[in-house]
Write a protein that holds these residues in place. Structure first.
Motif, PDB file in Angstrom:
ATOM      1  N   TYR D  55      16.652  13.372  12.961  1.00 21.05           N
ATOM      2  CA  TYR D  55      16.056  12.252  12.403  1.00 21.05           C
ATOM      3  C   TYR D  55      14.851  12.826  11.482  1.00 21.05           C
ATOM      4  CZ  TYR D  55      18.370  10.503  16.478  1.00 21.05           C
ATOM      5  OH  TYR D  55      19.266  10.315  17.263  1.00 21.05           O
ATOM      6  N   MET D 198      19.649   4.360   9.782  1.00 16.78           N
ATOM      7  CA  MET D 198      20.188   5.426   8.761  1.00 16.78           C
ATOM      8  C   MET D 198      21.495   5.026   8.258  1.00 16.78           C
ATOM      9  SD  MET D 198      18.982   8.932  11.066  1.00 16.78           S
ATOM     10  CE  MET D 198      19.637   9.927  10.149  1.00 16.78           C
ATOM     11  N   LYS D 201      20.811   2.544   5.505  1.00 21.39           N
ATOM     12  CA  LYS D 201      20.088   3.218   4.463  1.00 21.39           C
ATOM     13  C   LYS D 201      19.035   2.739   4.386  1.00 21.39           C
ATOM     14  CE  LYS D 201      24.264   3.939   1.644  1.00 21.39           C
ATOM     15  NZ  LYS D 201      24.816   3.472   0.388  1.00 21.39           N
ATOM     16  N   SER D 203      14.905   2.221   7.229  1.00 22.91           N
ATOM     17  CA  SER D 203      13.942   3.027   7.580  1.00 22.91           C
ATOM     18  C   SER D 203      13.093   2.010   8.695  1.00 22.91           C
ATOM     19  CB  SER D 203      13.135   3.916   6.876  1.00 22.91           C
ATOM     20  OG  SER D 203      12.292   2.797   6.055  1.00 22.91           O
ATOM     21  N   PRO D 328      14.090   8.985   8.318  1.00 23.99           N
ATOM     22  CA  PRO D 328      14.087   7.490   8.638  1.00 23.99           C
ATOM     23  C   PRO D 328      12.851   6.824   9.059  1.00 23.99           C
ATOM     24  CG  PRO D 328      15.573   8.706  10.275  1.00 23.99           C
ATOM     25  CD  PRO D 328      14.987   9.670   9.172  1.00 23.99           C
TER      26      PRO D 328
END
Lengths: 370, 370, 370, 370
Positions: D55, D198, D201, D203, D328
């Motif tokens: 991560y 993730m 795409k 966060s 992320p």
């Protein structure tokens, strides 16, 4: 204590010891967009590095500077600039002996009292090498000032009893003798005097003068942050400086108002000038548009090979002869340090002066908008 | 600019003009529990107030201080202390004339250049009355220092060409002559000299010396915040001071290491002492346990009745004779200002030194717990 | 400690206690040439003075300000500005009782632990009256900012459970209800809620929001002196504030990058705008040209008449009912304090930003020469 | 601007950019005699270094620290400590693209407006790597505090919508999951949530809490330097933090005096305790002897691979998908940064508090003499 920073708006913070891994400085508050390379800084460091002549320590240091941050594509970014000079020629074993006693004229005893112990190798933080960070930062300040039309010139006024002759004053010769004296004849006599000092295992004091050309009027502050007060602090913060005076300095004590006041005159174009410069370019803490001129007294190198009396850490009275690689006079290598500290002060106060007038501020931000 | 504050930990901020409503100071960082009354402060202000002798301005000001905050039940509370002295005898009309021109030796021109205009009445913020706040705060610093065993003594060393005779040095006579000279015979000669100056509508410079007794070793800092650098700034921030030196001062320039170094000796009890005090009590920026001794050069009063050349705001060249109530010499009234600024500096650096050693800090907080 | 100053370049230093002789502030670093009268300041002080409604203390203070220095001929001189407000309606005898015990929710115990004793009269330095100096200085900052096209607007967002309805948001109503709420209907409900609190001898918390209009992009700093960090410190330094958030604030914790990022768009004239303002006008510590918007949480007035448990100085457990003249809610009178602290911060950082670019500095000094 | 320093008495100054030669910090004001090695610092840096889990960014940096100055024979000397971490895995070419446009949620536009250009490689000075200097200095502060009986514990309170369950609170599990959450079950749910982010795409934001154990009462200051104000500034100066609250924080807005005040009680030994800790350990700016507890809101990582709208330097509207190695979620690696900034603040204010009482000062210097 928290005493390794200088300046309010253009701030520098230094670090490093004589025999540690290196020395350096952070410059915080440098404006963005100044062209800057290591060469700009190196030329100043070269003026203070050891081994320039037989009158300086033989310690073999190139004092090569590396820019670690704050510069991108050859220009300052406006964020903190970190500079480092690595130590290369430490001979720490030379100093084991001095770990055990208090050198006269040094701060060994004071350090032990304050901190409980000290990094004795080459004087640790109290070494003359501490000034590397000052000079590296000063080089940047000088580059800024030059763009504002301000240049600084420091030189040796005297070494021991040998003073320059004001009639022979030749600024162009400053860089042409190992003592940075603006008088080649005096430099020759100084060389002779120092030879004698070295033979006698003794050392010499001296005097440094600095002139600041192109200084605009109106810079400085009326109360505690007087321009002369900040210059004084800057210079007196250099090790070995025991006195500071500006303009006519100590001679004002015997002067009268009539002899000491500078008269003003206006020329046909309405430009106001002072007829004399007894003030040394600053009155009431604020620059008056004349050249700023000040002097500093430098004490003799305290590390001498002649026999001296002192006390060791066991509190026994002993006689010592200090070994190691010591300059017989501090003055020549301190010249660029004086210039650097003056440049840091002037830059800081120029920047701080930008908020003196409401109309200037309004104008500044209106300009930015358009 | 933001230049009316002094000190890092024991901070003072001053305000006020010669012909405004009054002058004052805020002391921030004074510890709680110090007994404090207006009398403690008044005695210091009385040493600088006008009208003490015929050699000072006739302006009729009692300079009576009032404590506005920070004291409760006769003790400081640890919060900011505000002190005020009201102006009472302003004769502002005396100054209408000087509004129009730039007085030589004054900062009139510099102020106009910096700020665009100025409070011309009695010099406004650049008046000697600006020091009232310094002295009021200094009185508190002196009271703190006394509890730590530290006392300060400033006095006049010379007025014009008249210097005290070191052989006649008598500290007890300082308060017994209008010039605060530690030599009654010299004071008498100084009186004669000043009479002559006054007849000639001229003024005199002079020199002040200050000794700090009872200073412990280990106070100060190795780099920019050297104790001598901060003392230098403090003293050079007083109007009219053109030079500062510590210990042997400017004479170190012609000295050698052997003559200038102070040897250490231990006595039978293991107390380490210096045999001489060329350093003036500070080496490497840190106190060495000896008396601190420094000197300052004071320029002649710039306001003189003799004819001078200058320029007016219309940029015309004119001749002037300055009227008003001016001291023929600044030195005597500056003595207590020098003492006050030194006290502020010493207090600030003593307080700052308390975090020099980890073991002291651990000990301090353990003590608080128990 | 030395904590009564705020700001680096535009600096304020406050003093005074609830039941001392008065309260005041020194503003140092105010540019010369700003028109300034007592009326400019009084209008801000009137917004925080007691007795504006039945929801505030009955203490009868006009809180009339006097300018003591730094202003001449109606304009600031560039030197330190001293402002004073005399206390007039102290009823110190009301407070003899609280001298003996530690009020819950107050700093009495903390003061005694820190300083050894305290000025218990009305809370001494920790009184809400301490904010008089902040507001007086803030009025000057607001006047400066207005000349630069920047205005601030603070108001009450909620009192206890009563929040404004964003659909009814009406900035013009802020000055038309005693709670400074931009929603007259919510103000009416808040009045009812406070009546209930007062009947129950209880008090209420609330929330304040502040919007800064006209803020240029590029102000602030990337590291420790982030604009939001300084705003946060400014607001959190006001007594009773327990939380600070900017832009979307605490709700970002549950947001995603896609929902929280503000997209940029250029209009046909090449002006770059953000499509949303989740950031609250500041990203990376630097203003982005949008409105700055932040919120602060205010705790309920700790002085309440309802019965509470506490300890006295003899360390006995006791029950108390606090008497005296206390506001049932701090929020309304804190609104102008929040606005003032924000104005001080913005002014300080605008001034500091003037040295961000070398080209601006060169331009500034070239302009001065010509 | 001059914003790379933090602290008044225990001062740190940081430097460095994401893709420059390295990053570092100078610690000035660290007391002498503290045992210190690189290992003491490395353990803290390891908690924030990249690559600890899937991560976090894959950038391969060991972030190995080197002590350059201020330590001799394994102990701090009392002079400035310089620390450096060299960058090793810069992939600057990844960033050529972003040089041309303004990333949403980043300060690119603000930097260009402020400075005229920017070091775009990895965000330059505004990168998360800027916090390396903070954490390295914080490690030293933590070591000092530990000797004074004070320990800090920061952890993740929530990631996106996933909060810890207070009933499952287990401080020992903080170091046992990649999110530094004190609840293993919540950590598992957070992992699932981040996987989803993730894949999209996108966060996530989150929340950090910090507890300070062993804090003595009486530390802090009543006015601008309130302990909570300085903690707030410290935390809000960390990039991505949008809110700060202490104790009950924002919930006080809806509370009443009765529910929010903390009652005092004395136990049989005369120790005074608070029955509750709504205040979070600080009232009136001064610690009350309870645990200090505060929370900070962290915004979602602005660099996301999902499509976003923005503007390029040619002022054209464009769509972008940010490439590179981005976390992320910022929260886990920010935990140790929060802890470090809190430690710096507490250390600074503890040191500053040593001059709060005259009797303590007299005692301190008397102890030194004997």
């Amino acid at each position: 204590m928290f005493g390794s920073s200088f300046g309010n708006v253009f701030k520098v913070t230094t670090w490093g010891e004589s025999h540690g891994k290196g020395l350096g400085v952070i410059i915080d508050g440098c404006p963005a967009g100044l062209s800057l390379s290591e060469d700009d800084i190196q030329v100043y460091l070269d003026r203070r590095k050891p081994g320039q002549s037989k009158y300086t320590t033989k310690r073999g240091e190139s004092d090569t500077v590396e820019i670690l941050s704050g510069v991108f594509d050859g220009k300052t970014t406006g964020t903190s600039i970190s500079l480092i000079v690595r130590n290369k020629d430490q001979h720490s074993s030379d100093y084991n002996e001095i770990a055990e006693y208090y050198r006269p004229g040094h701060a060994d005893f004071n350090y032990d009292t304050k901190y409980g112990f000290r990094d004795y190798r080459g004087g640790g933080r109290s070494s003359g090498r501490e000034t590397i960070g000052r000079v590296a930062a000063g080089a940047i300040a000088c580059k800024i000032l030059k763009q504002l039309g301000i240049t600084l010139s420091a030189y040796t006024l005297s070494i021991g009893p040998i003073s320059i002759d004001k009639n022979n004053f030749d600024e162009s010769s400053v860089m042409q003798n190992p003592f940075y004296m603006p008088d080649m004849a005096a430099a020759k006599r100084a060389a002779d005097y120092l030879e004698k000092c070295m033979q006698e295992k003794n050392s010499s004091g001296g005097m440094i003068e600095c002139i600041i050309h192109g200084m605009p009027a109106g810079i400085g502050d009326p109360v505690f942050e007087k321009l002369n007060a900040n210059l004084g602090k800057a210079i007196l913060s250099i090790g070995a400086i025991k006195g500071f005076e500006i303009g006519d300095g100590f001679s004002v004590a015997a002067a009268t108002g009539l002899s000491n006041n500078d008269s003003y005159r206006a020329d046909e174009n309405g430009n106001i000038k002072k007829m004399t410069n007894h003030s040394g370019g600053i009155t009431g803490g604020i620059s008056d548009g004349c050249e700023i001129i000040f002097r500093a007294a430098v004490k003799p190198t305290p590390s001498i090979a002649a026999t001296q009396q002192t006390v060791n850490r066991k509190k026994e009275n002993i006689s010592i002869n200090i070994k190691g690689r010591h300059d017989p006079v501090i003055v020549p290598r301190a010249v660029v340090v004086v210039e650097s500290m003056a440049a840091l002060t002037i830059t800081d106060m120029l920047f701080a002066s930008m908020t003196s007038r409401m109309e200037d501020i309004v104008h500044f931000f209106n300009d930015k908008k358009s």
